[in-house]
Design an enzyme around this catalytic site. Structure first.
Site, PDB file in Angstrom:
ATOM      1  N   CYS A 298       0.077   3.779   2.811  1.00 16.65           N
ATOM      2  CA  CYS A 298       0.553   3.233   4.094  1.00 16.65           C
ATOM      3  C   CYS A 298       2.017   3.624   4.302  1.00 16.65           C
ATOM      4  O   CYS A 298       2.429   3.955   5.420  1.00 16.65           O
ATOM      5  CB  CYS A 298       0.431   1.709   4.130  1.00 16.65           C
ATOM      6  SG  CYS A 298      -1.270   1.116   3.975  1.00 16.65           S
TER       7      CYS A 298
ATOM      8  N   CYS B   3       0.818  -1.213   0.000  1.00 15.14           N
ATOM      9  CA  CYS B   3       0.000   0.000   0.000  1.00 15.14           C
ATOM     10  C   CYS B   3       0.857   1.270   0.000  1.00 15.14           C
ATOM     11  O   CYS B   3       1.600   1.519   0.950  1.00 15.14           O
ATOM     12  CB  CYS B   3      -0.909  -0.063   1.225  1.00 15.14           C
ATOM     13  SG  CYS B   3      -1.669   1.475   1.706  1.00 15.14           S
TER      14      CYS B   3
END
Length: 98
Positions: A26, A23
């Site tokens: 993230c 991600c």
């Protein structure tokens, strides 16, 4: 009871970052969380949970997108947001729930 469940019952706020290795947002959140930790210190715990390695927790907390941040206080979810959140916002939310 799991160690995670016990941790959430902490009297100080516990910020849980539900994320994944693949991600992009993230990865953007990582330095933000490090900055928040350096500002709030022992006033709050910050924990990272990889949703791919902890599917049961992701299901339990109905994580539909990553990153999702959930702030727990005394075992209860008191704040939740998906996406990248500015450090100043996170610091304010943690202080609000101290």
């Amino acid at each position: 009871m799991s160690k995670f469940a016990e941790l959430l019952k902490s009297p100080e706020p516990v910020l849980v970052d539900f994320s994944a290795e693949w991600c992009g947002p993230c990865k953007q959140l990582k330095p933000i969380l490090e900055q928040v930790k350096s500002k709030v210190g022992a006033a709050a715990k910050i924990i990272k949970i990889d949703v791919d390695k902890n599917r049961s927790l992701a299901e339990k907390f109905q994580i539909r997108s990553v990153p999702t941040l959930i702030l727990f206080k005394d075992g209860k979810s008191v704040w939740r947001q998906s996406g990248v959140v500015p450090a100043s916002t996170l610091e304010g939310i943690i202080k609000q729930h101290k």
